[in-house]
Design an enzyme around this catalytic site. Structure first.
Site, PDB file in Angstrom:
ATOM      1  CE  LYS A 199      52.032  49.973   3.074  1.00  0.00           C
ATOM      2  NZ  LYS A 199      52.770  50.211   4.355  1.00  0.00           N
ATOM      3  CD  GLU A 274      38.517  45.291   9.866  1.00  0.00           C
ATOM      4  OE1 GLU A 274      38.029  46.326  10.396  1.00  0.00           O
ATOM      5  OE2 GLU A 274      39.528  44.718  10.281  1.00  0.00           O
ATOM      6  CB  CYS A 308      38.925  47.741  13.691  1.00  0.00           C
ATOM      7  SG  CYS A 308      38.954  45.943  13.564  1.00  0.00           S
ATOM      8  CD  GLU A 405      38.335  53.317  14.230  1.00  0.00           C
ATOM      9  OE1 GLU A 405      38.300  52.098  14.461  1.00  0.00           O
ATOM     10  OE2 GLU A 405      38.671  53.797  13.133  1.00  0.00           O
TER      11      GLU A 405
END
Length: 502
Positions: A199, A274, A308, A405
């Site tokens: 997906k 992750e 990331c 983040e």
């Protein structure tokens, strides 16, 4: 902002094909066939450089997930895929790599249209990385061996282990590097003999869809690879909770990772995550300032900071602090923003208006809390979703802009005075995340010692990037497990022990 004449853009290799594919009618790929969603739902995607409608995408929901899981389950139970010889699986992956390479111009243009990244980055990094990932994992197919084991109990035994595919795997990928992330998921899973349901992110489904067309042409057995486009809260949620799925692998936010862990508990799915990062970049006093400036800027401004492992926290020894921060700020102010299709563009847009507003909100909040703007922070007058490369100093550990983040081109720079590696590591480790770290130093001993002290899954010294052979993943809230390398492919296997009394 940069610009380019329409005539110049029309000369971009692969662009016409990419636009035609984006405008075509898209379906779901299940059991070796292109099918419409059960309710024939559609949703729009947009070009982040202009905000214009780019494509209308088939929207999978729970009923479509049921169909895809059944197809994948049948592939795992059927001979065509489950009994295929390892060398044959390797040939399929290598043929897919060849097909991707043959269509690289179209894929690069499609990635730029979909994600907004500069075309140069798509061509020179994302496509080669995806191609090499397929070939690297194809090499592992014939090497997934068990071992013989000497038993110490009474009797005479022949004991050994087998590595078998974990089964049906749901793979959910993010929008920041759509093609490279999709390939990094499917390549080891298919190499291990699993059946895949991919997906892609709802914002960037086009290169995954085009990849599925190549897979269909190459002739993977029906059900070995399936593609569902749709939203995380519907298709993604149904996949992660489905009892017919044996493993979920997800790359994305830590918040969604928590939801996946809870959903996977129903049948104890294997899970690889992750997740987020707040990577420290550490410039020691012996480092070359010029190299550190270039490297620090590249670490945070590449892909508009939507990485990331972006180096969003910069720690510089006071000897070099002013020079390094001034150098990074100068680069930030000089970066040419614009459409990724324009040759002069150095940084494209962020993915959406929502993401643009989120990043700007962090910057405003940091300044309101007392941080100093050294570069950026200005509004961009453009139709697309642009954020100025930003450098902040004077931040405190408690500030959200430094702690959380952001996933945008925002750098918080701090100085340190002493050379105590324990204290430097403690400052760098003061984060909920532990995905990566970057060191700039010419002291080999300091590099090795500090690498051991940093709580991060990947430590890079004086540059370097990702490689399919290098395990990648994080400590703490940056996730579970590793992708890439031997660890990455073995994550798609189960170990079975066999003991035979002789």
């Amino acid at each position: 902002m940069t610009s380019a004449a329409t005539g110049e853009r029309s000369q971009i290799p692969g662009l016409d094909k990419a636009r035609a594919f984006a405008a075509s009618r898209h379906q779901l790929f299940v059991d070796g066939h292109w099918i419409d969603p059960v309710d024939d739902g559609r949703f729009p995607t947009h070009d982040p450089a202009t905000g214009a409608l780019l494509a209308k995408i088939a929207e999978a929901r729970a009923a479509d997930v049921d169909v895809a899981v059944a197809a994948a389950r049948a592939a795992m139970d059927g001979a065509a895929w489950s009994e295929m010889k390892p060398a044959a699986r390797a040939r399929l992956l290598n043929r897919l790599a060849d097909a991707l390479e043959a269509n690289a111009d179209e894929f690069a243009a499609l990635e730029t249209l979909d994600n907004g990244m500069p075309l140069r980055d798509a061509k020179l990094f994302h496509l080669p990385h995806a191609i090499e990932t397929l070939r690297y994992n194809a090499g592992w197919v014939t090497k997934l061996n068990g071992e013989t084991i000497a038993l110490s109990g009474p009797g005479t035994w022949h004991a050994y282990t087998l590595r078998e595919p974990v089964g049906v795997v749901a793979q959910i990928v993010p929008w920041n590097a759509p093609l490279a992330m999709a390939v990094s998921k499917i390549a080891p899973a298919l190499a291990a003999g699993c059946a895949v349901i991919l997906k892609p992110a709802e914002e960037t489904p086009l290169t995954a869809l085009r990849l599925a067309h190549l897979i269909a042409e190459i002739g993977f057995p029906p059900g070995a690879f399936n593609l569902l486009t749709g939203f995380g809260e519907t298709a993604g949620a149904a996949l992660t909770a489905h009892p017919g799925v044996d493993k979920v692998t997800f790359t994305g936010s830590t918040e969604v990772g928590r939801l996946i862990v809870r959903a996977a508990a129903g049948n104890f799915k294997r899970v690889t995550l992750e997740l987020g990062g707040k990577t420290p970049v550490i410039v020691l006093p012996d480092a070359d300032p010029a190299r550190a400036i270039e490297g620090a800027a590249r670490s945070i401004f590449t892909n508009a900071g939507q990485v990331c492992n972006a180096g969003s926290r910069l720690f510089v020894h006071e000897r070099h602090f002013d020079a390094v921060v001034d150098g990074v700020a100068k680069i930030a102010e000089s970066i040419a923003l614009g459409s990724g299709l324009d040759a002069a563009t150095q940084m494209g847009p962020v993915i959406s208006a929502e993401q643009r507003d989120r990043v700007r909100g962090y910057v405003r909040g940091g300044v309101a809390d007392g941080a100093t703007l050294r570069a950026g922070g200005r509004a961009i007058d453009a139709d697309g979703y642009f954020v100025a490369p930003t450098v902040l100093t004077g931040t405190e550990a408690s500030m959200a802009v430094r702690r959380e983040e952001i996933f945008g081109p925002v750098l918080c720079a701090m100085s340190f005075a002493d050379e105590d590696l324990d204290r430097i590591a403690a400052e760098a480790n003061a984060s909920d995340y532990g995905l990566g770290a970057v060191l700039w130093t010419n002291d080999l001993s300091a590099a090795h010692r500090l690498a051991r002290k940093l709580k991060a899954g990947t430590v890079r010294v004086n540059g370097g990037g990702l490689d399919p052979a290098l395990p990648f993943g994080g400590f703490k809230q940056s996730g579970w497990g590793r992708e890439n390398g031997r660890d990455g492919i073995e994550a798609y296997t189960e170990v079975k022990a066999v003991a035979i009394a002789l």
